[in-house]
Design an enzyme around this catalytic site. Structure first.
Site, PDB file in Angstrom:
ATOM      1  N   GLU A 166      -9.184 -11.775  -7.101  1.00  0.00           N
ATOM      2  CA  GLU A 166      -8.297 -10.609  -6.953  1.00  0.00           C
ATOM      3  C   GLU A 166      -7.074 -10.707  -7.864  1.00  0.00           C
ATOM      4  O   GLU A 166      -6.638  -9.692  -8.415  1.00  0.00           O
ATOM      5  CB  GLU A 166      -7.886 -10.459  -5.481  1.00  0.00           C
ATOM      6  CG  GLU A 166      -9.072 -10.046  -4.630  1.00  0.00           C
ATOM      7  CD  GLU A 166      -8.739  -9.867  -3.145  1.00  0.00           C
ATOM      8  OE1 GLU A 166      -7.585 -10.102  -2.732  1.00  0.00           O
ATOM      9  OE2 GLU A 166      -9.658  -9.474  -2.393  1.00  0.00           O
TER      10      GLU A 166
ATOM     11  N   ARG B 290      -1.988 -14.625   4.825  1.00  0.00           N
ATOM     12  CA  ARG B 290      -2.794 -13.885   5.818  1.00  0.00           C
ATOM     13  C   ARG B 290      -2.126 -13.948   7.197  1.00  0.00           C
ATOM     14  O   ARG B 290      -2.132 -12.979   7.943  1.00  0.00           O
ATOM     15  CB  ARG B 290      -4.217 -14.457   5.909  1.00  0.00           C
ATOM     16  CG  ARG B 290      -5.137 -14.052   4.778  1.00  0.00           C
ATOM     17  CD  ARG B 290      -5.496 -12.580   4.745  1.00  0.00           C
ATOM     18  NE  ARG B 290      -6.462 -12.173   5.759  1.00  0.00           N
ATOM     19  CZ  ARG B 290      -7.132 -11.022   5.731  1.00  0.00           C
ATOM     20  NH1 ARG B 290      -6.965 -10.155   4.730  1.00  0.00           N
ATOM     21  NH2 ARG B 290      -7.973 -10.711   6.690  1.00  0.00           N
TER      22      ARG B 290
ATOM     23  N   ARG C  58       2.283  -6.596   9.498  1.00  0.00           N
ATOM     24  CA  ARG C  58       1.603  -5.461  10.140  1.00  0.00           C
ATOM     25  C   ARG C  58       2.091  -5.284  11.575  1.00  0.00           C
ATOM     26  O   ARG C  58       2.254  -4.159  12.057  1.00  0.00           O
ATOM     27  CB  ARG C  58       0.088  -5.669  10.091  1.00  0.00           C
ATOM     28  CG  ARG C  58      -0.495  -5.431   8.689  1.00  0.00           C
ATOM     29  CD  ARG C  58      -1.944  -5.858   8.615  1.00  0.00           C
ATOM     30  NE  ARG C  58      -2.590  -5.452   7.361  1.00  0.00           N
ATOM     31  CZ  ARG C  58      -3.764  -5.885   6.957  1.00  0.00           C
ATOM     32  NH1 ARG C  58      -4.445  -6.754   7.704  1.00  0.00           N
ATOM     33  NH2 ARG C  58      -4.289  -5.460   5.827  1.00  0.00           N
TER      34      ARG C  58
ATOM     35  N   HIS D  66      -2.176  -5.262   1.590  1.00  0.00           N
ATOM     36  CA  HIS D  66      -3.420  -6.011   1.428  1.00  0.00           C
ATOM     37  C   HIS D  66      -3.050  -7.460   1.132  1.00  0.00           C
ATOM     38  O   HIS D  66      -2.075  -7.710   0.411  1.00  0.00           O
ATOM     39  CB  HIS D  66      -4.245  -5.468   0.253  1.00  0.00           C
ATOM     40  CG  HIS D  66      -5.327  -6.432  -0.175  1.00  0.00           C
ATOM     41  ND1 HIS D  66      -6.542  -6.503   0.464  1.00  0.00           N
ATOM     42  CD2 HIS D  66      -5.329  -7.410  -1.136  1.00  0.00           C
ATOM     43  CE1 HIS D  66      -7.264  -7.476  -0.093  1.00  0.00           C
ATOM     44  NE2 HIS D  66      -6.550  -8.037  -1.063  1.00  0.00           N
TER      45      HIS D  66
ATOM     46  N   ASN E  86      -1.951   0.152   6.954  1.00  0.00           N
ATOM     47  CA  ASN E  86      -1.436  -1.107   7.513  1.00  0.00           C
ATOM     48  C   ASN E  86      -0.575  -1.877   6.515  1.00  0.00           C
ATOM     49  O   ASN E  86      -0.524  -3.089   6.505  1.00  0.00           O
ATOM     50  CB  ASN E  86      -2.577  -1.958   8.077  1.00  0.00           C
ATOM     51  CG  ASN E  86      -3.697  -2.158   7.080  1.00  0.00           C
ATOM     52  OD1 ASN E  86      -3.509  -1.922   5.888  1.00  0.00           O
ATOM     53  ND2 ASN E  86      -4.848  -2.609   7.535  1.00  0.00           N
TER      54      ASN E  86
ATOM     55  N   THR F  49      -5.976  -6.689  10.808  1.00  0.00           N
ATOM     56  CA  THR F  49      -6.183  -5.365  10.215  1.00  0.00           C
ATOM     57  C   THR F  49      -5.672  -4.232  11.104  1.00  0.00           C
ATOM     58  O   THR F  49      -4.978  -3.328  10.629  1.00  0.00           O
ATOM     59  CB  THR F  49      -7.697  -5.156   9.932  1.00  0.00           C
ATOM     60  OG1 THR F  49      -8.209  -6.325   9.304  1.00  0.00           O
ATOM     61  CG2 THR F  49      -7.934  -3.946   9.053  1.00  0.00           C
TER      62      THR F  49
ATOM     63  N   PHE G  44     -15.520   5.301   6.451  1.00  0.00           N
ATOM     64  CA  PHE G  44     -14.122   5.541   6.079  1.00  0.00           C
ATOM     65  C   PHE G  44     -13.811   5.198   4.624  1.00  0.00           C
ATOM     66  O   PHE G  44     -12.674   5.306   4.198  1.00  0.00           O
ATOM     67  CB  PHE G  44     -13.172   4.776   7.016  1.00  0.00           C
ATOM     68  CG  PHE G  44     -13.382   3.275   7.023  1.00  0.00           C
ATOM     69  CD1 PHE G  44     -12.822   2.471   6.023  1.00  0.00           C
ATOM     70  CD2 PHE G  44     -14.126   2.667   8.023  1.00  0.00           C
ATOM     71  CE1 PHE G  44     -13.004   1.094   6.028  1.00  0.00           C
ATOM     72  CE2 PHE G  44     -14.313   1.281   8.027  1.00  0.00           C
ATOM     73  CZ  PHE G  44     -13.757   0.495   7.029  1.00  0.00           C
TER      74      PHE G  44
ATOM     75  N   LYS H 288       0.823  -1.215   0.000  1.00  0.00           N
ATOM     76  CA  LYS H 288       0.000   0.000   0.000  1.00  0.00           C
ATOM     77  C   LYS H 288       0.860   1.270   0.000  1.00  0.00           C
ATOM     78  O   LYS H 288       2.057   1.228   0.321  1.00  0.00           O
ATOM     79  CB  LYS H 288      -0.911  -0.029   1.228  1.00  0.00           C
ATOM     80  CG  LYS H 288      -1.954  -1.153   1.201  1.00  0.00           C
ATOM     81  CD  LYS H 288      -2.853  -1.085   2.428  1.00  0.00           C
ATOM     82  CE  LYS H 288      -3.947  -2.140   2.381  1.00  0.00           C
ATOM     83  NZ  LYS H 288      -4.864  -2.034   3.535  1.00  0.00           N
TER      84      LYS H 288
ATOM     85  N   TYR I  53     -12.823  -3.119  -2.759  1.00  0.00           N
ATOM     86  CA  TYR I  53     -13.301  -2.874  -1.397  1.00  0.00           C
ATOM     87  C   TYR I  53     -14.828  -2.774  -1.350  1.00  0.00           C
ATOM     88  O   TYR I  53     -15.383  -2.019  -0.556  1.00  0.00           O
ATOM     89  CB  TYR I  53     -12.645  -1.607  -0.828  1.00  0.00           C
ATOM     90  CG  TYR I  53     -11.178  -1.796  -0.452  1.00  0.00           C
ATOM     91  CD1 TYR I  53     -10.767  -2.893   0.315  1.00  0.00           C
ATOM     92  CD2 TYR I  53     -10.205  -0.875  -0.852  1.00  0.00           C
ATOM     93  CE1 TYR I  53      -9.433  -3.067   0.662  1.00  0.00           C
ATOM     94  CE2 TYR I  53      -8.861  -1.055  -0.499  1.00  0.00           C
ATOM     95  CZ  TYR I  53      -8.493  -2.151   0.256  1.00  0.00           C
ATOM     96  OH  TYR I  53      -7.171  -2.329   0.612  1.00  0.00           O
TER      97      TYR I  53
HETATM   98  N1  UDP Z   1      -9.808  -0.062   6.859  1.00  0.00           N
HETATM   99  C1  UDP Z   1      -9.881   1.199   7.438  1.00  0.00           C
HETATM  100  N2  UDP Z   1     -10.614   1.352   8.587  1.00  0.00           N
HETATM  101  C2  UDP Z   1     -11.259   0.309   9.175  1.00  0.00           C
HETATM  102  C3  UDP Z   1     -11.191  -0.968   8.592  1.00  0.00           C
HETATM  103  C4  UDP Z   1     -10.455  -1.129   7.428  1.00  0.00           C
HETATM  104  O1  UDP Z   1      -9.299   2.150   6.915  1.00  0.00           O
HETATM  105  O2  UDP Z   1     -11.900   0.514  10.233  1.00  0.00           O
HETATM  106  C5  UDP Z   1      -9.013  -0.243   5.635  1.00  0.00           C
HETATM  107  C6  UDP Z   1      -7.638  -0.877   5.927  1.00  0.00           C
HETATM  108  O3  UDP Z   1      -6.680  -0.319   5.046  1.00  0.00           O
HETATM  109  C7  UDP Z   1      -7.919  -2.323   5.641  1.00  0.00           C
HETATM  110  C8  UDP Z   1      -8.835  -2.211   4.421  1.00  0.00           C
HETATM  111  O4  UDP Z   1      -9.687  -1.112   4.737  1.00  0.00           O
HETATM  112  O5  UDP Z   1      -6.733  -3.055   5.395  1.00  0.00           O
HETATM  113  C9  UDP Z   1      -9.662  -3.442   4.121  1.00  0.00           C
HETATM  114  O6  UDP Z   1     -10.392  -3.806   5.267  1.00  0.00           O
HETATM  115  P1  UDP Z   1     -10.599  -5.336   5.645  1.00  0.00           P
HETATM  116  O7  UDP Z   1     -11.607  -5.378   6.750  1.00  0.00           O
HETATM  117  O8  UDP Z   1     -10.854  -6.128   4.426  1.00  0.00           O
HETATM  118  O9  UDP Z   1      -9.166  -5.707   6.309  1.00  0.00           O
HETATM  119  P2  UDP Z   1      -7.927  -6.551   5.768  1.00  0.00           P
HETATM  120  O10 UDP Z   1      -8.487  -7.692   4.974  1.00  0.00           O
HETATM  121  O11 UDP Z   1      -7.079  -5.621   4.937  1.00  0.00           O
HETATM  122  O12 UDP Z   1      -7.205  -6.988   7.014  1.00  0.00           O
HETATM  123 MG    MG Z   2      -9.863  -7.708   3.454  1.00  0.00          MG
END
Ligand code: UDP
Ligand code: MG
Length: 161
Positions: A133, A92, A109, A122, A119, A98, A64, A16, A56
């Site tokens: 994806e 993962r 992370r 992705h 973070n 996250t 957000f 990112k 997304y």
């Molecule tokens: N995100 C954010 N605020 C939140 C939750 C998610 O900005 O409260 C962003 C963050 O960059 C995250 C992405 O949205 O990595 C995708 O969210 P997801 O829940 O899919 O988390 P991930 O799979 O990336 O752990």
């Molecule tokens: Mg995700």
């Protein structure tokens, strides 16, 4: 060792914009290399609103979303496709949760980030999403097939199939 036996998977990782700005491309890529994964696709790209709305889609109604889309467009990202045995789950685990400041130490992370939003990477969250994806971010001719000799040390013979 063939990927058509169905045991080897492919997954998508995006480095990112926060990681690009902080000069973490090499260190992040190195984590996956050290784990023994095989890099089969790699490119730098700028993401438009349309691809972010698709990628997304599960977050479009969140307050957000606009700032997330803005953040993801603040610089190019590095898209990578990694291959390996049950690689979706493995990546993962290496990624961490996250909310980066609570992510396990040793995860990417956990080691490199403090934010829920910024973070650093992705990673696809299921085999089904990984397939979608990889197709979203790579054309078929951008995914490469080649032998990785190191695989004979990364996996046992029966695991390689
Ligand atoms: N995100 C954010 N605020 C939140 C939750 C998610 O900005 O409260 C962003 C963050 O960059 C995250 C992405 O949205 O990595 C995708 O969210 P997801 O829940 O899919 O988390 P991930 O799979 O990336 O752990
Ligand atoms: Mg995700």
């Amino acid at each position: 060792m063939s990927e058509d036996k169905g045991i080897f998977e492919r997954t998508l990782v995006l480095i990112k914009p926060d990681a690009i700005q902080r000069g973490l491309i090499g260190q992040i890529t190195g984590r996956f290399e050290m784990k023994g994964l095989k890099l089969v696709g790699l490119k730098m790209m700028s993401l438009d609103e349309a691809v972010l709305r698709e990628h997304y889609a599960h977050l479009i109604d969140k307050p957000f979303f606009a700032s997330l889309a803005n953040f993801m467009q603040s610089s190019p990202v590095v898209a990578m496709c990694w291959e390996g045995l049950e690689v979706v789950d493995a990546v993962r685990r290496i990624t961490g949760i996250t909310k980066a400041r609570e992510a396990e130490a040793g995860s990417i992370r956990g080691d490199y980030a403090m934010s829920v939003s910024c973070n650093v990477i992705h990673a696809s969250d299921s085999v089904e999403n990984a397939e979608k994806e990889v197709k979203r971010f790579f054309n078929p001719d951008e995914i490469h097939s080649y032998d990785k000799s190191e695989y004979v040390y990364v996996y046992a013979e029966d695991e390689r199939g």
